[in-house]
Design a protein around this motif. Structure first.
Motif, PDB file in Angstrom:
ATOM      1  N   VAL A 250       2.564  -7.922  14.440  1.00  0.00           N
ATOM      2  CA  VAL A 250       3.795  -8.710  14.302  1.00  0.00           C
ATOM      3  C   VAL A 250       3.873  -9.331  12.908  1.00  0.00           C
ATOM      4  CG1 VAL A 250       5.053 -10.718  15.145  1.00  0.00           C
ATOM      5  CG2 VAL A 250       3.979  -9.159  16.770  1.00  0.00           C
ATOM      6  N   GLY A 251       2.758  -9.903  12.449  1.00  0.00           N
ATOM      7  CA  GLY A 251       2.740 -10.502  11.118  1.00  0.00           C
ATOM      8  C   GLY A 251       3.009  -9.479  10.030  1.00  0.00           C
ATOM      9  N   LEU A 252       2.409  -8.300  10.145  1.00  0.00           N
ATOM     10  CA  LEU A 252       2.622  -7.252   9.146  1.00  0.00           C
ATOM     11  C   LEU A 252       4.076  -6.793   9.153  1.00  0.00           C
ATOM     12  CD1 LEU A 252       1.383  -5.414   7.026  1.00  0.00           C
ATOM     13  CD2 LEU A 252       0.815  -3.790   8.852  1.00  0.00           C
ATOM     14  N   GLY A 253       4.658  -6.673  10.339  1.00  0.00           N
ATOM     15  CA  GLY A 253       6.060  -6.290  10.412  1.00  0.00           C
ATOM     16  C   GLY A 253       6.972  -7.299   9.735  1.00  0.00           C
ATOM     17  N   LEU A 254       6.709  -8.581   9.943  1.00  0.00           N
ATOM     18  CA  LEU A 254       7.500  -9.630   9.283  1.00  0.00           C
ATOM     19  C   LEU A 254       7.320  -9.584   7.768  1.00  0.00           C
ATOM     20  CD1 LEU A 254       6.864 -12.629  11.709  1.00  0.00           C
ATOM     21  CD2 LEU A 254       9.018 -11.397  11.395  1.00  0.00           C
ATOM     22  N   ILE A 255       6.101  -9.314   7.321  1.00  0.00           N
ATOM     23  CA  ILE A 255       5.842  -9.222   5.884  1.00  0.00           C
ATOM     24  C   ILE A 255       6.639  -8.074   5.275  1.00  0.00           C
ATOM     25  CG2 ILE A 255       4.091  -8.629   4.157  1.00  0.00           C
ATOM     26  CD1 ILE A 255       2.061 -10.138   5.907  1.00  0.00           C
ATOM     27  N   ILE A 256       6.571  -6.910   5.912  1.00  0.00           N
ATOM     28  CA  ILE A 256       7.268  -5.736   5.386  1.00  0.00           C
ATOM     29  C   ILE A 256       8.769  -5.970   5.341  1.00  0.00           C
ATOM     30  CG2 ILE A 256       7.817  -3.313   5.859  1.00  0.00           C
ATOM     31  CD1 ILE A 256       4.971  -3.052   7.024  1.00  0.00           C
ATOM     32  N   TRP A 257       9.322  -6.520   6.421  1.00  0.00           N
ATOM     33  CA  TRP A 257      10.770  -6.743   6.469  1.00  0.00           C
ATOM     34  C   TRP A 257      11.193  -7.811   5.461  1.00  0.00           C
ATOM     35  CZ3 TRP A 257      14.485 -10.405   7.230  1.00  0.00           C
ATOM     36  CH2 TRP A 257      15.785  -9.937   7.507  1.00  0.00           C
TER      37      TRP A 257
ATOM     38  N   GLY B  31       5.408 -14.186   8.201  1.00  0.00           N
ATOM     39  CA  GLY B  31       4.530 -13.034   8.382  1.00  0.00           C
ATOM     40  C   GLY B  31       3.172 -13.231   7.735  1.00  0.00           C
ATOM     41  N   LEU B  32       3.157 -13.805   6.538  1.00  0.00           N
ATOM     42  CA  LEU B  32       1.894 -14.074   5.851  1.00  0.00           C
ATOM     43  C   LEU B  32       1.056 -15.094   6.614  1.00  0.00           C
ATOM     44  CD1 LEU B  32       3.205 -14.167   2.181  1.00  0.00           C
ATOM     45  CD2 LEU B  32       1.526 -12.541   3.099  1.00  0.00           C
ATOM     46  N   LEU B  33       1.711 -16.140   7.114  1.00  0.00           N
ATOM     47  CA  LEU B  33       0.984 -17.154   7.879  1.00  0.00           C
ATOM     48  C   LEU B  33       0.345 -16.541   9.119  1.00  0.00           C
ATOM     49  CD1 LEU B  33       3.433 -20.191   7.655  1.00  0.00           C
ATOM     50  CD2 LEU B  33       1.180 -19.987   6.578  1.00  0.00           C
ATOM     51  N   LEU B  34       1.094 -15.678   9.809  1.00  0.00           N
ATOM     52  CA  LEU B  34       0.562 -15.068  11.022  1.00  0.00           C
ATOM     53  C   LEU B  34      -0.531 -14.057  10.705  1.00  0.00           C
ATOM     54  CD1 LEU B  34       0.692 -14.770  14.072  1.00  0.00           C
ATOM     55  CD2 LEU B  34       2.572 -13.138  13.786  1.00  0.00           C
TER      56      LEU B  34
ATOM     57  N   MET C 282       0.965   8.884  -7.165  1.00  0.00           N
ATOM     58  CA  MET C 282       1.875   9.942  -7.591  1.00  0.00           C
ATOM     59  C   MET C 282       2.943  10.280  -6.566  1.00  0.00           C
ATOM     60  SD  MET C 282      -0.786  12.548  -9.465  1.00  0.00           S
ATOM     61  CE  MET C 282      -1.798  12.014 -10.844  1.00  0.00           C
ATOM     62  N   ALA C 283       2.696   9.944  -5.279  1.00  0.00           N
ATOM     63  CA  ALA C 283       3.657  10.356  -4.259  1.00  0.00           C
ATOM     64  C   ALA C 283       3.948   9.272  -3.230  1.00  0.00           C
ATOM     65  CB  ALA C 283       3.152  11.624  -3.558  1.00  0.00           C
ATOM     66  N   LEU C 284       2.917   8.786  -2.556  1.00  0.00           N
ATOM     67  CA  LEU C 284       3.142   7.938  -1.391  1.00  0.00           C
ATOM     68  C   LEU C 284       3.735   6.576  -1.731  1.00  0.00           C
ATOM     69  CD1 LEU C 284       0.029   8.675   0.867  1.00  0.00           C
ATOM     70  CD2 LEU C 284       2.347   9.607   1.010  1.00  0.00           C
ATOM     71  N   HIS C 285       3.402   6.043  -2.894  1.00  0.00           N
ATOM     72  CA  HIS C 285       3.935   4.726  -3.259  1.00  0.00           C
ATOM     73  C   HIS C 285       5.461   4.772  -3.344  1.00  0.00           C
ATOM     74  CE1 HIS C 285       4.511   0.928  -5.438  1.00  0.00           C
ATOM     75  NE2 HIS C 285       3.293   0.599  -5.054  1.00  0.00           N
ATOM     76  N   ARG C 286       5.984   5.839  -3.905  1.00  0.00           N
ATOM     77  CA  ARG C 286       7.440   5.974  -4.006  1.00  0.00           C
ATOM     78  C   ARG C 286       8.065   6.206  -2.633  1.00  0.00           C
ATOM     79  NH1 ARG C 286      10.646   9.766  -8.386  1.00  0.00           N
ATOM     80  NH2 ARG C 286      12.751   9.081  -7.836  1.00  0.00           N
ATOM     81  N   VAL C 287       7.389   7.002  -1.793  1.00  0.00           N
ATOM     82  CA  VAL C 287       7.932   7.313  -0.468  1.00  0.00           C
ATOM     83  C   VAL C 287       7.906   6.078   0.429  1.00  0.00           C
ATOM     84  CG1 VAL C 287       7.574   8.665   1.628  1.00  0.00           C
ATOM     85  CG2 VAL C 287       7.349   9.754  -0.615  1.00  0.00           C
ATOM     86  N   LEU C 288       6.776   5.362   0.451  1.00  0.00           N
ATOM     87  CA  LEU C 288       6.600   4.245   1.372  1.00  0.00           C
ATOM     88  C   LEU C 288       7.169   2.928   0.842  1.00  0.00           C
ATOM     89  CD1 LEU C 288       2.941   4.988   2.552  1.00  0.00           C
ATOM     90  CD2 LEU C 288       5.075   5.560   3.723  1.00  0.00           C
ATOM     91  N   ILE C 289       7.030   2.682  -0.448  1.00  0.00           N
ATOM     92  CA  ILE C 289       7.428   1.405  -1.031  1.00  0.00           C
ATOM     93  C   ILE C 289       8.793   1.491  -1.720  1.00  0.00           C
ATOM     94  CG2 ILE C 289       6.669  -0.515  -2.490  1.00  0.00           C
ATOM     95  CD1 ILE C 289       4.792   0.157  -0.172  1.00  0.00           C
ATOM     96  N   GLY C 290       9.151   2.705  -2.153  1.00  0.00           N
ATOM     97  CA  GLY C 290      10.424   2.865  -2.836  1.00  0.00           C
ATOM     98  C   GLY C 290      10.358   2.636  -4.333  1.00  0.00           C
ATOM     99  N   VAL C 291       9.161   2.538  -4.882  1.00  0.00           N
ATOM    100  CA  VAL C 291       8.970   2.301  -6.312  1.00  0.00           C
ATOM    101  C   VAL C 291       7.995   3.328  -6.841  1.00  0.00           C
ATOM    102  CG1 VAL C 291       8.167   0.686  -8.080  1.00  0.00           C
ATOM    103  CG2 VAL C 291       9.407  -0.170  -6.073  1.00  0.00           C
ATOM    104  N   SER C 292       8.344   3.995  -7.925  1.00  0.00           N
ATOM    105  CA  SER C 292       7.448   4.961  -8.546  1.00  0.00           C
ATOM    106  C   SER C 292       6.586   4.263  -9.580  1.00  0.00           C
ATOM    107  CB  SER C 292       8.247   6.091  -9.212  1.00  0.00           C
ATOM    108  OG  SER C 292       7.393   6.952  -9.927  1.00  0.00           O
ATOM    109  N   VAL C 293       5.266   4.329  -9.390  1.00  0.00           N
ATOM    110  CA  VAL C 293       4.362   3.695 -10.363  1.00  0.00           C
ATOM    111  C   VAL C 293       4.107   4.597 -11.562  1.00  0.00           C
ATOM    112  CG1 VAL C 293       3.228   2.326  -8.588  1.00  0.00           C
ATOM    113  CG2 VAL C 293       2.321   4.577  -9.155  1.00  0.00           C
ATOM    114  N   MET C 294       4.570   5.843 -11.485  1.00  0.00           N
ATOM    115  CA  MET C 294       4.371   6.765 -12.584  1.00  0.00           C
ATOM    116  C   MET C 294       5.554   6.769 -13.552  1.00  0.00           C
ATOM    117  SD  MET C 294       1.433   7.795 -11.727  1.00  0.00           S
ATOM    118  CE  MET C 294       1.117   9.093 -12.912  1.00  0.00           C
ATOM    119  N   GLY C 295       6.556   5.917 -13.275  1.00  0.00           N
ATOM    120  CA  GLY C 295       7.708   5.829 -14.157  1.00  0.00           C
ATOM    121  C   GLY C 295       8.672   6.982 -14.054  1.00  0.00           C
ATOM    122  N   ARG C 296       8.633   7.715 -12.919  1.00  0.00           N
ATOM    123  CA  ARG C 296       9.537   8.848 -12.724  1.00  0.00           C
ATOM    124  C   ARG C 296      10.569   8.501 -11.682  1.00  0.00           C
ATOM    125  NH1 ARG C 296       7.270  12.823 -10.362  1.00  0.00           N
ATOM    126  NH2 ARG C 296       5.279  11.909  -9.826  1.00  0.00           N
TER     127      ARG C 296
END
Length: 230
Positions: free
Chosen positions: A84-91, A44-47, A216-230
């Motif tokens: 396509v490349g972005l999809g491969l990266i995310i997966w 994905g990164l190469l593409l 505060m919100a989207l990083h946890r929703v989209l990435i699954g990781v809370s950057v605020m430590g909650r």
């Protein structure tokens, strides 16, 4: 009532042996998941970065192809390859995070610094879209610089092999792309309009708000990781 004979009864040695043989492909597939994930991430990164590197390494070819097939077809192919490349990266990155390979011990100071750097990257991203701001007049290509700062921030804050591959690749690409863009500006004599106070204030406020919402919100929703430590 069913009667078991020979090796048919549960727990019989023959039955257990057959069960192990039957489950062997599944076990091998599960064992190969991390390497498969990294393969998809790298592809994905190469593409994705390859498509976005055409102007860095093959600008004459890009201009010739644009003239031959037209802007519409070029943008269509460019967008398709990027998607396509972005999809491969995310997966691939998502799967690699399930069984991370640790490279070093994470440091609290690095996470704090990365937190601040992402704020800077969001302000730079906003500068790419707000016309007439001082940041764009100063750095010329704020979006690429923002990607560079964003990648560095995530390299500092994270510590796995997948993180190093993903964010390290984006950092290298952003450094090369920023240098190439500045070289094109000098070669073409590009002059950027001077910045004004009001657009600059709008840029900073928009970047800070976008950063706060994402952190505060989207990083946890989209990435699954809370950057605020909650």
């Amino acid at each position: 009532m069913r009667y078991f004979t020979g090796t048919d009864y549960p727990g019989a040695p023959g039955r257990a042996s057959r069960a192990r043989r039957d489950n062997a492909p599944i076990a091998r597939a599960a064992a190969s998941t991390p390497s498969d994930a990294m393969t998809f991430l790298v592809l994905g990164l190469l593409l994705f970065l390859g498509v976005h590197s055409v102007r860095i390494v093959a600008e004459p070819w890009r201009q010739q192809t644009l003239a031959r097939i037209g802007p519409g077809a070029w943008k269509g192919l460019y967008s398709l390859a990027s998607a396509v490349g972005l999809g491969l990266i995310i997966w691939g990155y998502g799967q690699a995070r399930a069984e991370p390979v640790m490279l070093w011990t994470p440091q609290l100071w690095a996470r704090h610094l990365g937190f601040v750097l992402t704020l800077v990257s969001f302000v730079l991203l906003a500068a790419a879209y707000v016309p007439g701001n001082h940041l764009k007049a100063a750095v010329k290509h704020p979006m690429v610089l923002g990607v560079k700062v964003w990648a560095l921030a995530h390299l500092l804050a994270n510590h796995t092999l997948a993180d190093a591959v993903l964010f390290g690749s984006f950092l290298v690409w952003a450094v090369l792309d920023f240098r190439a863009a500045r070289q094109r500006d000098r070669a073409e004599g590009t002059v950027y309009p001077a910045g004004r106070v009001v657009p600059t204030v709008i840029t900073v406020v928009a970047g800070v708000i976008a950063w706060a919402v994402f952190a505060m919100a989207l990083h946890r929703v989209l990435i699954g990781v809370s950057v605020m430590g909650r």
